[in-house]
Design a protein around this motif. Structure first.
Motif, PDB file in Angstrom:
ATOM      1  N   GLU A  92      31.557  37.718  27.647  1.00  0.00           N
ATOM      2  CA  GLU A  92      31.780  37.737  29.097  1.00  0.00           C
ATOM      3  C   GLU A  92      33.277  37.709  29.402  1.00  0.00           C
ATOM      4  OE1 GLU A  92      30.744  38.248  32.887  1.00  0.00           O
ATOM      5  OE2 GLU A  92      29.248  38.048  31.325  1.00  0.00           O
ATOM      6  N   LEU A  93      33.998  36.851  28.700  1.00  0.00           N
ATOM      7  CA  LEU A  93      35.447  36.791  28.898  1.00  0.00           C
ATOM      8  C   LEU A  93      36.125  38.083  28.464  1.00  0.00           C
ATOM      9  CD1 LEU A  93      36.209  33.135  27.764  1.00  0.00           C
ATOM     10  CD2 LEU A  93      36.214  34.048  30.085  1.00  0.00           C
ATOM     11  N   LEU A 109      34.823  41.153  28.545  1.00  0.00           N
ATOM     12  CA  LEU A 109      34.599  42.182  29.566  1.00  0.00           C
ATOM     13  C   LEU A 109      35.426  41.916  30.820  1.00  0.00           C
ATOM     14  CD1 LEU A 109      30.769  42.851  29.288  1.00  0.00           C
ATOM     15  CD2 LEU A 109      32.623  44.367  28.642  1.00  0.00           C
ATOM     16  N   LYS A 110      35.442  40.676  31.257  1.00  0.00           N
ATOM     17  CA  LYS A 110      36.215  40.350  32.464  1.00  0.00           C
ATOM     18  C   LYS A 110      37.712  40.466  32.201  1.00  0.00           C
ATOM     19  CE  LYS A 110      32.506  39.371  34.721  1.00  0.00           C
ATOM     20  NZ  LYS A 110      31.843  40.450  35.382  1.00  0.00           N
ATOM     21  N   THR A 128      38.936  44.049  32.348  1.00  0.00           N
ATOM     22  CA  THR A 128      39.131  44.583  33.699  1.00  0.00           C
ATOM     23  C   THR A 128      40.455  44.126  34.302  1.00  0.00           C
ATOM     24  OG1 THR A 128      37.916  42.750  34.727  1.00  0.00           O
ATOM     25  CG2 THR A 128      36.666  44.731  34.179  1.00  0.00           C
ATOM     26  N   LEU A 129      40.979  43.019  33.819  1.00  0.00           N
ATOM     27  CA  LEU A 129      42.259  42.527  34.336  1.00  0.00           C
ATOM     28  C   LEU A 129      43.459  43.010  33.530  1.00  0.00           C
ATOM     29  CD1 LEU A 129      41.251  38.826  35.054  1.00  0.00           C
ATOM     30  CD2 LEU A 129      41.528  40.667  36.712  1.00  0.00           C
ATOM     31  N   SER A 173      36.550  45.495  23.523  1.00  0.00           N
ATOM     32  CA  SER A 173      35.559  45.378  24.587  1.00  0.00           C
ATOM     33  C   SER A 173      34.396  46.360  24.417  1.00  0.00           C
ATOM     34  CB  SER A 173      36.212  45.593  25.953  1.00  0.00           C
ATOM     35  OG  SER A 173      36.703  46.914  26.055  1.00  0.00           O
ATOM     36  N   THR A 232      25.124  38.423  28.396  1.00  0.00           N
ATOM     37  CA  THR A 232      26.256  37.558  28.710  1.00  0.00           C
ATOM     38  C   THR A 232      25.843  36.686  29.877  1.00  0.00           C
ATOM     39  OG1 THR A 232      27.227  39.182  30.207  1.00  0.00           O
ATOM     40  CG2 THR A 232      27.903  39.283  27.895  1.00  0.00           C
ATOM     41  N   VAL A 246      32.535  48.290  33.712  1.00  0.00           N
ATOM     42  CA  VAL A 246      33.892  47.755  33.568  1.00  0.00           C
ATOM     43  C   VAL A 246      34.904  48.876  33.804  1.00  0.00           C
ATOM     44  CG1 VAL A 246      35.554  46.865  31.894  1.00  0.00           C
ATOM     45  CG2 VAL A 246      33.307  45.839  32.080  1.00  0.00           C
ATOM     46  N   HIS A 292      35.316  49.699  37.413  1.00  0.00           N
ATOM     47  CA  HIS A 292      36.138  48.723  38.113  1.00  0.00           C
ATOM     48  C   HIS A 292      37.618  48.927  37.806  1.00  0.00           C
ATOM     49  CE1 HIS A 292      32.806  46.609  39.827  1.00  0.00           C
ATOM     50  NE2 HIS A 292      32.265  46.419  38.647  1.00  0.00           N
TER      51      HIS A 292
END
Length: 183
Positions: free
Chosen positions: A69-70, A72-73, A76-77, A110, A163, A176, A179
């Motif tokens: 989860e971290l 994927l997130k 995106t950042l 990722s 996740t 992802v 985004h």
């Protein structure tokens, strides 16, 4: 961390995929013999193997849920910032090998869990289809048919890594990337 932890999840998912293929082959040969007792023994072995696989996948999921989860997130950042820095460096006439390595590494880190989890889902679907098309309609033992019904119901739930917020698959990876570039 990147040499051991990152490839560990995909390696375990590949092991589960191999186990699902073995089960699928056993299911394909389930009704080759007409003896009800032999068929029941084969079904028992298949059920035990499937229970092992589902528990194994659950363990993988428990261990890697937060990390994926971290990942994927974080992708995106971090990737848009890295792309921006790369473009700015290119405008200045510089070639930043570090940023290229960072971008490629981020994409690989990722995307590999998503790819292997999607492969795991495909193998689980093949097992479900194999259960349905194994030739049960020619065998008239009620307990065998009932057991197959229960296995089919259990196999409806996809074998995949989840996740915190969603199932890890190629669709999650495309979400992802959408985004990252909303246009």
């Amino acid at each position: 961390m990147y040499a051991a932890y990152v490839p560990l999840g995909p390696i375990m998912m590949l092991h589960a995929c191999g186990q699902l293929d073995i089960v699928r082959m056993k299911i394909d040969h389930l009704f080759e013999e007409a003896d009800a007792e032999i068929i029941k023994e084969k079904m028992k072995a298949i059920i035990e193997r499937l229970q092992y696989i589902y528990k194994f996948v659950k363990i993988i999921e428990d261990v890697f849920t937060v990390a994926y989860e971290l990942t994927l997130k974080g992708t995106t950042l971090i990737l848009p910032v890295a792309f921006y820095e790369f473009i700015e460096a290119a405008h200045r006439g510089e070639l930043s090998v570090e940023l290229i390595t960072f971008i490629i590494g981020g994409i690989l880190i990722s995307s590999s869990p998503c790819y292997y989890s999607d492969l795991l889902m495909e193998k689980g679907e093949k097992v479900r289809l194999s259960l349905y098309s194994c030739g049960w309609e020619l065998f008239y033992d009620r307990s065998t048919r009932t057991t197959l019904q229960i296995l089919l119901l259990y196999a409806l739930r996809p074998v995949a890594i989840r996740t915190v917020f969603r199932t890890l698959c190629l669709e999650a990876l495309t979400d992802v990337s959408i985004h990252l570039n909303p246009y």
